[in-house]
Design a protein around this motif. Structure first.
Motif, PDB file in Angstrom:
ATOM      1  N   ILE A 198       0.837  -1.202   0.000  1.00  0.00           N
ATOM      2  CA  ILE A 198       0.000   0.000   0.000  1.00  0.00           C
ATOM      3  C   ILE A 198       0.869   1.247   0.000  1.00  0.00           C
ATOM      4  O   ILE A 198       0.627   2.200  -0.734  1.00  0.00           O
ATOM      5  CB  ILE A 198      -0.924   0.001   1.236  1.00  0.00           C
ATOM      6  N   LYS A 199       1.923   1.223   0.815  1.00  0.00           N
ATOM      7  CA  LYS A 199       2.820   2.386   0.898  1.00  0.00           C
ATOM      8  C   LYS A 199       3.509   2.634  -0.437  1.00  0.00           C
ATOM      9  O   LYS A 199       3.673   3.782  -0.864  1.00  0.00           O
ATOM     10  CB  LYS A 199       3.865   2.194   1.989  1.00  0.00           C
ATOM     11  N   SER A 200       3.918   1.558  -1.118  1.00  0.00           N
ATOM     12  CA  SER A 200       4.597   1.736  -2.413  1.00  0.00           C
ATOM     13  C   SER A 200       3.660   2.369  -3.434  1.00  0.00           C
ATOM     14  O   SER A 200       4.080   3.202  -4.238  1.00  0.00           O
ATOM     15  CB  SER A 200       5.130   0.394  -2.925  1.00  0.00           C
ATOM     16  N   TYR A 201       2.359   1.998  -3.406  1.00  0.00           N
ATOM     17  CA  TYR A 201       1.382   2.607  -4.305  1.00  0.00           C
ATOM     18  C   TYR A 201       1.121   4.059  -3.900  1.00  0.00           C
ATOM     19  O   TYR A 201       1.066   4.958  -4.741  1.00  0.00           O
ATOM     20  CB  TYR A 201       0.067   1.833  -4.272  1.00  0.00           C
ATOM     21  N   PHE A 202       0.963   4.253  -2.607  1.00  0.00           N
ATOM     22  CA  PHE A 202       0.649   5.576  -2.083  1.00  0.00           C
ATOM     23  C   PHE A 202       1.784   6.551  -2.360  1.00  0.00           C
ATOM     24  O   PHE A 202       1.558   7.743  -2.612  1.00  0.00           O
ATOM     25  CB  PHE A 202       0.384   5.478  -0.581  1.00  0.00           C
ATOM     26  N   ASP A 203       3.008   6.054  -2.320  1.00  0.00           N
ATOM     27  CA  ASP A 203       4.173   6.897  -2.613  1.00  0.00           C
ATOM     28  C   ASP A 203       4.127   7.417  -4.043  1.00  0.00           C
ATOM     29  O   ASP A 203       4.553   8.545  -4.323  1.00  0.00           O
ATOM     30  CB  ASP A 203       5.475   6.125  -2.380  1.00  0.00           C
ATOM     31  N   LYS A 204       3.631   6.611  -4.974  1.00  0.00           N
ATOM     32  CA  LYS A 204       3.523   7.040  -6.367  1.00  0.00           C
ATOM     33  C   LYS A 204       2.466   8.131  -6.503  1.00  0.00           C
ATOM     34  O   LYS A 204       2.622   9.081  -7.275  1.00  0.00           O
ATOM     35  CB  LYS A 204       3.188   5.854  -7.273  1.00  0.00           C
ATOM     36  N   PHE A 205       1.390   7.996  -5.747  1.00  0.00           N
ATOM     37  CA  PHE A 205       0.354   9.023  -5.686  1.00  0.00           C
ATOM     38  C   PHE A 205       0.964  10.340  -5.215  1.00  0.00           C
ATOM     39  O   PHE A 205       0.749  11.401  -5.805  1.00  0.00           O
ATOM     40  CB  PHE A 205      -0.739   8.533  -4.719  1.00  0.00           C
TER      41      PHE A 205
END
Length: 413
Positions: free
Chosen positions: A182-189
């Motif tokens: 989730i953090k890796s996706y959220f970081d892209k956001f």
């Protein structure tokens, strides 16, 4: 800075039999012109061309409304861009024009902005295959959450809602997404939203920074034991693979090579010739950067004779290729993991195993046998400084000195 915009038909002055010509917008910045083709329903004849502002094509052309509107929309985009950059005290350039005119979709919709960022990232950004997959995964989740999220809808509450939505999603195996995922996706956001604020003024920069200061994702410390013990490495190496499936032998060697180098499977795919070096005294070492994060690494491969043998066995004989390994030795990661699991089972290894465990094994192995912490950090590519700065800090003499008391020969691996 002197800027001018003109609308031209057949700017190259070339005649053709049909007498129909394209229309371009000429943008001149400091006496340097660039021409941008207008997307038209049909080309235009010289007799229909008036050149008058907003009514460039006469009513004699049945498509005059559509053509004039297309020209005006494109010109307006360029003018609005110039005004926006001027208000931000930023330099107007052809790069910005190319970016705006190449934009697909609605500039007010964050989903479209995100997809365009992926399609054509900024010049200073390199999106690797692994990173692109994370951008793509976040984009798919965002489209399900809201396929047309407007910039003016994004605030602290919306950012929190997107985080909470991701926490409710499930992965391929049906399990809830792990906090690290989730953090890796959220970081892209976060990356794209901050870029939109800083570079294109879509949001207030300070507000965006505050969104992510308040809305965080907690990732628990990595579970202990996510590595193989020395005895398990020895057992894995001793497995006699099935001769009917030669790919098992290949993947056994590649997995051990991962353990020797601390590389992920994708790092092996992207290993380049220029990164493989040979020290005159000790032998092969690898200096380069990991595919996942771009951090610099330096690996004393001479410590592992079998690793050197694998390096040479699978080397691409085509010297024109920029990559060290032959392309045909790589398979889908799921297939690779499956082969590795078969070998691990034959070795009597009970724990869950995949290509990722090799990296943790490498680091734990160096630490267990007494390698110095700063050198382990450099070999693993854990430095957070920019890659270029890392190259100045990482040098072969340090690795020789930092690992001189470590020997794997007696262990047989």
């Amino acid at each position: 800075m002197a800027v001018s915009i003109g609308i031209l038909i057949n700017y190259r002055n070339r005649k053709n039999k049909k007498g129909l010509y394209p229309i371009h917008i000429r943008v001149t910045i400091d006496n340097n012109p660039q021409y941008y083709l207008v997307d038209l329903p049909v080309k235009v004849s010289m007799k229909d061309w008036t050149g008058n502002d907003l009514f460039w094509v006469a009513e004699t052309n049945p498509y005059n409304l559509e053509i004039n509107e297309a020209i005006n929309q494109m010109r307006t985009k360029i003018i609005d861009l110039h005004r926006s950059l001027y208000s931000q005290k930023r330099k107007f350039s052809f790069y910005h024009i190319d970016k705006v005119l190449g934009f697909k979709g609605n500039g007010e919709i964050f989903n479209d902005y995100f997809k365009n960022y992926m399609r054509k990232p900024p010049p200073t950004v390199v999106i690797t295959d692994v990173t692109w997959e994370k951008y793509d995964a976040f984009m798919k989740h965002l489209d399900k959450f809201n396929p047309a999220l407007r910039f003016d809808e994004i605030d602290w509450e919306m950012v929190a809602r997107i985080r909470n939505y991701l926490a409710e999603q499930r992965g391929r195996k049906g399990d809830l997404l792990a906090p690290a995922t989730i953090k890796s996706y959220f970081d892209k956001f976060k990356v794209v939203l901050e870029y939109a604020a800083k570079r294109d003024g879509m949001l207030d920069v300070k507000q965006v920074e505050s969104f992510f200061e308040d809305v965080k994702i907690s990732v628990p410390d990595k579970e202990e034991g996510l590595h193989l013990e020395i005895t398990e490495i020895q057992a894995f190496k001793k497995v006699v693979t099935d001769k009917q499936y030669p790919v098992q032998k290949r993947d056994q060697k590649l997995f051990l090579f991962q353990i020797y180098t601390g590389y992920y499977y994708n790092d092996l795919k992207t290993l380049k010739r220029k990164h493989v070096r040979r020290d005159f005294e000790h032998g092969y070492y690898i200096i380069g950067e990991r595919d996942k994060n771009g951090n610099a690494t330096i690996i004393p491969l001479w410590k592992f004779p079998d690793g050197v043998a694998t390096l040479e066995e699978f080397m691409d004989p085509n010297t024109e290729s920029e990559y060290w390994f032959r392309r045909n030795i790589f398979v889908d990661p799921q297939v690779y993991n499956r082969n590795v699991k078969v070998i691990a089972k034959a070795a009597g290894i009970k724990r869950e195993i995949s290509n990722k465990i090799a990296r943790h094994t490498n680091i734990q192995m160096w630490i267990r046998l007494g390698a110095k912490r700063p050198v382990v950090s450099k070999m693993a590519g854990h430095e957070k400084e920019a890659t270029t700065e890392n190259y100045y800090k990482v040098n072969i003499a340090e690795v020789i000195a930092g690992t001189e008391n470590v020997s794997f020969t007696a262990l047989g691996i």
